[in-house]
Motif scaffolding. Structure first.
Motif, PDB file in Angstrom:
ATOM      1  N   LYS A  42       0.916  -1.208  -0.111  1.00  0.00           N
ATOM      2  CA  LYS A  42       0.049   0.168  -0.228  1.00  0.00           C
ATOM      3  C   LYS A  42       0.907   1.322   0.211  1.00  0.00           C
ATOM      4  CE  LYS A  42      -0.827  -0.414   5.035  1.00  0.00           C
ATOM      5  NZ  LYS A  42       0.463   0.375   5.236  1.00  0.00           N
ATOM      6  N   ARG A  61      -3.853   2.944   6.948  1.00  0.00           N
ATOM      7  CA  ARG A  61      -4.420   2.133   8.016  1.00  0.00           C
ATOM      8  C   ARG A  61      -5.529   2.852   9.146  1.00  0.00           C
ATOM      9  NH1 ARG A  61      -2.053  -2.679   7.795  1.00  0.00           N
ATOM     10  NH2 ARG A  61       0.233  -2.751   7.493  1.00  0.00           N
ATOM     11  N   SER A  72      -7.059  -2.823  13.406  1.00  0.00           N
ATOM     12  CA  SER A  72      -7.225  -3.434  14.707  1.00  0.00           C
ATOM     13  C   SER A  72      -8.135  -4.801  14.455  1.00  0.00           C
ATOM     14  CB  SER A  72      -8.000  -2.401  15.246  1.00  0.00           C
ATOM     15  OG  SER A  72      -7.232  -1.483  15.699  1.00  0.00           O
ATOM     16  N   GLN A 122      -5.318  -7.146  15.641  1.00  0.00           N
ATOM     17  CA  GLN A 122      -5.488  -7.541  17.042  1.00  0.00           C
ATOM     18  C   GLN A 122      -6.762  -8.595  16.962  1.00  0.00           C
ATOM     19  OE1 GLN A 122      -4.864  -4.145  16.328  1.00  0.00           O
ATOM     20  NE2 GLN A 122      -2.514  -5.112  16.951  1.00  0.00           N
ATOM     21  N   ARG A 165      13.448  -3.051   5.350  1.00  0.00           N
ATOM     22  CA  ARG A 165      14.462  -2.588   6.491  1.00  0.00           C
ATOM     23  C   ARG A 165      13.843  -3.687   7.565  1.00  0.00           C
ATOM     24  NH1 ARG A 165       9.938  -1.986   6.756  1.00  0.00           N
ATOM     25  NH2 ARG A 165       8.489  -0.450   7.482  1.00  0.00           N
TER      26      ARG A 165
HETATM   27  P1  TYD Z   1       2.711  -0.169   8.761  1.00  0.00           P
HETATM   28  O1  TYD Z   1       1.543   0.559   7.971  1.00  0.00           O
HETATM   29  O2  TYD Z   1       2.803  -1.521   8.383  1.00  0.00           O
HETATM   30  O3  TYD Z   1       3.968   0.834   9.084  1.00  0.00           O
HETATM   31  P2  TYD Z   1       5.311   0.596   7.989  1.00  0.00           P
HETATM   32  O4  TYD Z   1       4.773   0.510   6.475  1.00  0.00           O
HETATM   33  O5  TYD Z   1       5.988   1.937   8.353  1.00  0.00           O
HETATM   34  O6  TYD Z   1       5.664  -0.601   8.465  1.00  0.00           O
HETATM   35  O7  TYD Z   1       1.975  -0.260  10.166  1.00  0.00           O
HETATM   36  C1  TYD Z   1       2.710  -0.646  11.545  1.00  0.00           C
HETATM   37  C2  TYD Z   1       2.042  -1.860  11.820  1.00  0.00           C
HETATM   38  O8  TYD Z   1       0.949  -1.719  12.970  1.00  0.00           O
HETATM   39  C3  TYD Z   1       1.443  -2.974  10.975  1.00  0.00           C
HETATM   40  O9  TYD Z   1       2.483  -4.012  11.140  1.00  0.00           O
HETATM   41  C4  TYD Z   1       0.202  -3.109  11.593  1.00  0.00           C
HETATM   42  C5  TYD Z   1       0.075  -2.608  12.861  1.00  0.00           C
HETATM   43  N1  TYD Z   1      -1.210  -2.050  13.276  1.00  0.00           N
HETATM   44  C6  TYD Z   1      -2.162  -2.900  14.259  1.00  0.00           C
HETATM   45  O10 TYD Z   1      -1.535  -4.061  14.461  1.00  0.00           O
HETATM   46  N2  TYD Z   1      -3.269  -2.550  14.501  1.00  0.00           N
HETATM   47  C7  TYD Z   1      -3.724  -1.354  14.231  1.00  0.00           C
HETATM   48  O11 TYD Z   1      -4.910  -0.805  14.344  1.00  0.00           O
HETATM   49  C8  TYD Z   1      -2.959  -0.626  13.339  1.00  0.00           C
HETATM   50  C9  TYD Z   1      -3.471   0.750  12.724  1.00  0.00           C
HETATM   51  C10 TYD Z   1      -1.583  -0.812  12.867  1.00  0.00           C
END
Ligand code: TYD
Length: 211
Positions: A19, A96, A101, A105, A150
């Protein structure tokens, strides 16, 4: 489509679904259609939310604590950023939102949809994105893409079964709320995905009447 203030859009998908590749491009397309766009992310989007994000991504914690902190960050984000932007007639593109969630979760951590739904009902009983693009792809491809990125965070380090549960919970949520969801086949080329997104954006724009 009803008249409204701004337009709330969200992007979802398992880690590695791609995304992030489209966010900047989507902002440009929304601007070309004549709208002011606020691009933001969860967990995060506010000073407190970004501090909570650091903890959520790197600090081990109980699964209920994790869900509560996601929604704590979300409440701050809604009150400080999302609701004011929408009230001003801006479009909000959120990397997101609560569907994550339900997926991570509720599904991944196996907390269950009911517990997440209770938090959602408390924090934003009436507000949902007008459109949610769910970037979906098989685990093997997501893993391949992730291994090129990363250092993995707490979620990216999870086992295959966690990914599968998360993906399944996303797809379940998309089935339940199918009017606002569009599932994007992330195994396609970037150009093919952008074609789909642009057509949908134009459709949203043509039905949009600012209050
Ligand atoms: P992510 O968009 O993957 O960030 P990046 O691209 O910088 O790695 O989001 C971070 C993590 O947070 C992702 O693994 C999913 C998690 N997440 C949850 O577990 N629950 C939630 O409600 C949200 C918003 C994110």
């Amino acid at each position: 489509m009803p008249t409204q203030h701004g337009m709330f859009l969200s992007l979802e998908g398992v880690d590695g679904a791609g995304k992030s590749t489209h966010i900047q491009w989507l902002c440009e397309q929304i601007q070309k259609l004549g709208h002011t766009v606020v691009s933001t992310r969860e967990p995060g989007g506010t000073e407190l939310g970004e501090s909570l994000r650091e903890l959520l991504l790197h600090q081990p914690m109980h699964l209920k604590t994790e869900a509560l902190l996601m929604f704590a960050a979300r409440n701050e984000h809604l009150e400080q950023v999302i609701k004011p932007a929408l009230a001003q007639g801006n479009w909000v593109l959120c990397d997101r939102f609560s569907d994550a969630s339900f997926a991570y979760q509720g599904g991944g951590r196996e907390l269950g949809a009911e517990a997440v739904e209770a938090l959602e009902q408390w924090v934003h009983p009436r507000l949902q994105p007008a459109r949610t693009w769910l970037f979906d792809l098989p685990l093997s491809l997501a893993k391949e893409r992730l291994s090129k990125s990363r250092d993995p965070d707490r979620f990216e380090q999870e086992q295959n079964a966690f990914f599968e549960r998360t993906r399944a919970a996303y797809l379940q949520r998309a089935r339940e709320q199918n009017e606002r969801f569009r599932i994007i086949d992330s195994s396609q080329s970037i150009e093919a995905i952008q074609d789909v997104l642009l057509t949908d954006l134009q459709h949203l724009h043509s039905g949009y009447v600012r209050l």
